[in-house]
Design a protein around this motif. Structure first.
Motif, mmCIF file in Angstrom:
data_model
loop_
_atom_site.group_PDB
_atom_site.id
_atom_site.type_symbol
_atom_site.label_atom_id
_atom_site.label_comp_id
_atom_site.label_asym_id
_atom_site.label_seq_id
_atom_site.Cartn_x
_atom_site.Cartn_y
_atom_site.Cartn_z
ATOM 1 N N ALA A 233 4.045 24.359 -54.800
ATOM 2 C CA ALA A 233 5.139 25.096 -55.438
ATOM 3 C C ALA A 233 5.106 26.548 -54.977
ATOM 4 C CB ALA A 233 5.020 25.027 -56.959
ATOM 5 N N VAL A 234 6.279 27.121 -54.795
ATOM 6 C CA VAL A 234 6.409 28.526 -54.409
ATOM 7 C C VAL A 234 7.500 29.147 -55.268
ATOM 8 C CG1 VAL A 234 6.970 30.154 -52.569
ATOM 9 C CG2 VAL A 234 5.729 28.052 -52.029
ATOM 10 N N SER A 235 7.207 30.305 -55.806
ATOM 11 C CA SER A 235 8.219 31.026 -56.573
ATOM 12 C C SER A 235 8.146 32.494 -56.190
ATOM 13 C CB SER A 235 7.981 30.865 -58.076
ATOM 14 O OG SER A 235 8.973 31.548 -58.813
ATOM 15 N N ALA A 236 9.291 33.122 -56.039
ATOM 16 C CA ALA A 236 9.356 34.536 -55.697
ATOM 17 C C ALA A 236 10.133 35.270 -56.781
ATOM 18 C CB ALA A 236 10.020 34.746 -54.341
ATOM 19 N N ALA A 237 9.865 36.546 -56.908
ATOM 20 C CA ALA A 237 10.559 37.341 -57.912
ATOM 21 C C ALA A 237 10.658 38.778 -57.432
ATOM 22 C CB ALA A 237 9.829 37.298 -59.250
ATOM 23 N N ILE A 238 11.678 39.468 -57.903
ATOM 24 C CA ILE A 238 11.763 40.913 -57.740
ATOM 25 C C ILE A 238 11.801 41.532 -59.124
ATOM 26 C CG2 ILE A 238 12.900 40.854 -55.495
ATOM 27 C CD1 ILE A 238 15.536 41.406 -56.896
ATOM 28 N N CYS A 239 11.268 42.723 -59.225
ATOM 29 C CA CYS A 239 11.237 43.422 -60.503
ATOM 30 C C CYS A 239 11.383 44.907 -60.233
ATOM 31 C CB CYS A 239 9.921 43.145 -61.230
ATOM 32 S SG CYS A 239 9.757 43.988 -62.820
ATOM 33 N N SER A 240 12.279 45.559 -60.962
ATOM 34 C CA SER A 240 12.505 46.996 -60.814
ATOM 35 C C SER A 240 11.681 47.759 -61.842
ATOM 36 C CB SER A 240 13.985 47.320 -60.981
ATOM 37 O OG SER A 240 14.753 46.678 -59.988
ATOM 38 N N PHE A 241 11.327 48.989 -61.488
ATOM 39 C CA PHE A 241 10.474 49.819 -62.341
ATOM 40 C C PHE A 241 11.059 51.223 -62.467
ATOM 41 C CE2 PHE A 241 7.750 46.455 -60.918
ATOM 42 C CZ PHE A 241 6.861 46.238 -61.965
ATOM 43 N N PRO A 242 10.703 51.921 -63.535
ATOM 44 C CA PRO A 242 11.226 53.283 -63.705
ATOM 45 C C PRO A 242 10.617 54.290 -62.742
ATOM 46 C CG PRO A 242 9.698 52.725 -65.480
ATOM 47 C CD PRO A 242 9.940 51.467 -64.715
ATOM 48 N N SER A 243 9.473 53.943 -62.134
ATOM 49 C CA SER A 243 8.812 54.869 -61.214
ATOM 50 C C SER A 243 7.922 54.094 -60.256
ATOM 51 C CB SER A 243 7.964 55.888 -61.987
ATOM 52 O OG SER A 243 6.877 55.228 -62.621
ATOM 53 N N ILE A 244 7.571 54.749 -59.153
ATOM 54 C CA ILE A 244 6.619 54.156 -58.216
ATOM 55 C C ILE A 244 5.271 53.953 -58.906
ATOM 56 C CG2 ILE A 244 5.248 54.630 -56.149
ATOM 57 C CD1 ILE A 244 7.690 55.857 -54.891
ATOM 58 N N GLU A 245 4.880 54.920 -59.726
ATOM 59 C CA GLU A 245 3.585 54.816 -60.404
ATOM 60 C C GLU A 245 3.530 53.570 -61.284
ATOM 61 O OE1 GLU A 245 0.462 57.453 -63.056
ATOM 62 O OE2 GLU A 245 2.544 58.111 -62.878
ATOM 63 N N ALA A 246 4.616 53.282 -62.001
ATOM 64 C CA ALA A 246 4.636 52.103 -62.867
ATOM 65 C C ALA A 246 4.494 50.827 -62.051
ATOM 66 C CB ALA A 246 5.920 52.075 -63.682
ATOM 67 N N ALA A 247 5.175 50.774 -60.916
ATOM 68 C CA ALA A 247 5.077 49.595 -60.055
ATOM 69 C C ALA A 247 3.655 49.425 -59.529
ATOM 70 C CB ALA A 247 6.063 49.711 -58.898
ATOM 71 N N LEU A 310 2.444 41.899 -67.470
ATOM 72 C CA LEU A 310 1.888 43.175 -67.004
ATOM 73 C C LEU A 310 2.997 44.140 -66.611
ATOM 74 C CD1 LEU A 310 -1.054 41.862 -64.781
ATOM 75 C CD2 LEU A 310 -1.232 42.920 -67.041
ATOM 76 N N ALA A 311 4.013 43.626 -65.923
ATOM 77 C CA ALA A 311 5.130 44.473 -65.509
ATOM 78 C C ALA A 311 5.874 45.026 -66.717
ATOM 79 C CB ALA A 311 6.075 43.683 -64.616
ATOM 80 N N GLY A 312 6.066 44.194 -67.738
ATOM 81 C CA GLY A 312 6.756 44.650 -68.931
ATOM 82 C C GLY A 312 6.041 45.798 -69.607
ATOM 83 N N GLU A 313 4.721 45.774 -69.572
ATOM 84 C CA GLU A 313 3.950 46.865 -70.174
ATOM 85 C C GLU A 313 4.150 48.177 -69.435
ATOM 86 O OE1 GLU A 313 -0.019 45.430 -70.114
ATOM 87 O OE2 GLU A 313 0.305 43.910 -71.669
ATOM 88 N N GLN A 314 4.557 48.094 -68.183
ATOM 89 C CA GLN A 314 4.790 49.298 -67.373
ATOM 90 C C GLN A 314 6.280 49.644 -67.273
ATOM 91 O OE1 GLN A 314 2.443 51.281 -66.200
ATOM 92 N NE2 GLN A 314 0.724 49.974 -66.823
ATOM 93 N N GLY A 315 7.102 48.988 -68.050
ATOM 94 C CA GLY A 315 8.533 49.280 -68.017
ATOM 95 C C GLY A 315 9.298 48.490 -66.983
ATOM 96 N N GLY A 316 8.674 47.493 -66.387
ATOM 97 C CA GLY A 316 9.368 46.655 -65.407
ATOM 98 C C GLY A 316 10.465 45.845 -66.064
#
Length: 474
Positions: A233-247, A310-316
């Protein structure tokens, strides 16, 4: 901005030596139509995707087998003339430039799969085959070759520069994935290194000596690499962040938790805008992570849910999932086209492209300070990174006719690399040294280590005819 680079970081002056007519005559007699002295052909083989310019080689030999490579090297050696291997021409640090004159040996016609050993998870190929051609040739085996530097580079070029790319966080680099080689030495002798066995304790590890040597110790003519089962199985995702640091914080936590993510790529907001314009996409113009997960359906789901938390905790936010091959191809094509999108964003420009790699714990510090410097400079740039293993790339977009812009960009490059070294990193994570990073190699390893490299080079290539003027000066 800090002071410009020290003198040993400046590009050397190029003084190509003339090639004797006797050698050109000998090449024509031996190779016939496989040898060209046409200016257009020579110019094509005298430039790469980087911004460094040098005179073209005096001739190009289109090798079709190992014997062709050996004969071309012997003829050149008899006249003391340099030989420069050429694969797909996608290098960025001047690896294939004829800085001391000489002839180019194009191995692009040596592009066959020689043997597939599916039970052992290995394949042996000629150096001119590209990674896409290789994966197309073995697609019916249920296996794939994962090293993906972005460009459709040749396997020989990837081995010569110790390439890695987007999948390195899970599958490693060419260093870990090349098992054995056939190569032609400076004397024209054909040697074999390594075996298809998974390990060996027999003598010096000549395979790894040649991998990453950038054509300065031998020209590879056969390469045996590891293959891997296609994931269930393969799954890909993109996620945007409020800052480079958060990403970046999200990536650091992902790696430190041991999540076996296959790919995790950073694209800054500036580069997302360029990609949108180039690829006709509508991605959110914010810092973005592109991620891919490999494994069983349950394993992939668990990995994805962990990273999303984890991304949600950083504002993703704005997660977009791609589970079909077509959807994944759309996302990764956009990432792989980032370089071309950036260059097209400023017509007529050239990119001074540089990369560094730092320990994952220092990635945020290195990236944020480097972004601040680039923003303050006024030089347009793009930023992408294989941030799962601490590797990232800046490309400074300059007017090639503006000396002041080039000086600014080189100063940015110097400051970036110096910062990476202070943080325990390296001057190049995957591009290689070539011409552009020669001074930084000295900073990173020290004079004693560079002198040991010189000693190896002098011992194996006493005439200094194999891609001279690269990695270090003799």
């Amino acid at each position: 901005m800090n002071a410009p680079a020290a003198a040993h970081h400046l590009l050397p002056e190029f003084h190509p030596q003339p090639v004797p007519q006797a050698l050109l005559d000998a090449l024509a007699a031996r190779f016939g139509a496989q040898c060209s002295t046409a200016l257009a052909v020579r110019e094509q083989h005298g430039r790469d995707e980087g911004s460094i310019q040098a005179p073209p080689p005096a001739a190009v030999v289109f090798a079709e087998n190992t014997q062709d490579v050996a004969d071309a090297i012997r003829l050149a050696g008899a006249h003391g003339v340099p030989v420069i291997p050429y694969g797909a021409g996608s290098s960025l640090e001047g690896h294939l430039l004829a800085v001391q004159g000489g002839i180019s040996i194009d191995v692009g016609r040596m592009n066959r799969v020689l043997s597939v050993n599916a039970d052992d998870l290995t394949v042996t190929v000629q150096p001119g085959i590209t990674r896409k051609q290789l994966n197309e040739a073995i697609k019916d085996t249920g296996l794939f070759f994962p090293i993906d530097p972005g460009a459709d580079a040749s396997i020989g070029g990837m081995a010569a520069t110790r390439a890695s790319g987007t999948n390195a966080v899970r599958y490693g680099t060419m260093r870990e994935n090349v098992l054995a080689l056939e190569a032609v030495t400076a004397s024209g002798e054909v040697i074999h290194t390594g075996t298809r066995a998974k390990k060996s304790a027999a003598g010096y590890d000549l395979t790894r000596l040649l991998v990453g040597s950038e054509g300065t110790l031998g020209i590879m003519t056969e390469i045996t690499v590891r293959l891997y089962p296609l994931p269930e199985a393969v799954s890909a995702a993109i996620c945007s962040f409020p800052s480079i640091e958060a990403a970046v914080r999200t990536v650091i936590q992902t790696i430190q938790l041991g999540v076996p993510i296959a790919r995790v790529e950073l694209i800054d907001a500036n580069t997302v805008r360029m990609v949108n314009a180039h690829s006709k996409l509508t991605l959110r113009e914010e810092p973005m992570l592109l991620m891919e997960f490999h494994g069983t359906p349950a394993g992939v789901q668990e990995q994805a849910e962990t990273v999303q938390e984890l991304a949600g905790e950083q504002g993703g936010n704005a997660f977009e999932w791609a589970t079909t091959p077509e959807e994944r191809t759309r996302l990764w094509t956009a990432r792989h086209n980032a370089y071309f999108a950036a260059v097209q964003s400023r017509p007529g420009c050239r990119a001074i492209s540089t990369d560094t790699c730092v320990p994952i714990s220092r990635l945020a510090d290195c990236l944020l300070d480097s972004v601040a410097e680039a923003d303050a400079s006024g030089i347009p740039y793009f930023l992408v990174g294989h941030v799962g293993d601490g590797n990232f790339h800046f490309g400074y977009l300059i007017d090639p006719n503006d000396a002041q812009e080039r000086e600014k960009a080189e100063a940015l490059n110097h400051q970036l690399v110096a910062r990476a070294l202070r943080l325990g990193g390296t001057c190049t994570g995957e591009h290689g040294v070539g011409i552009h990073k020669m001074g930084f190699l000295l900073d990173e390893t020290g004079a004693g280590a560079v002198e040991m490299m010189r000693a190896i080079k002098r011992a194996l290539d006493p005439q200094n005819i194999l891609n001279p003027g690269k990695i270090f000066a003799l």
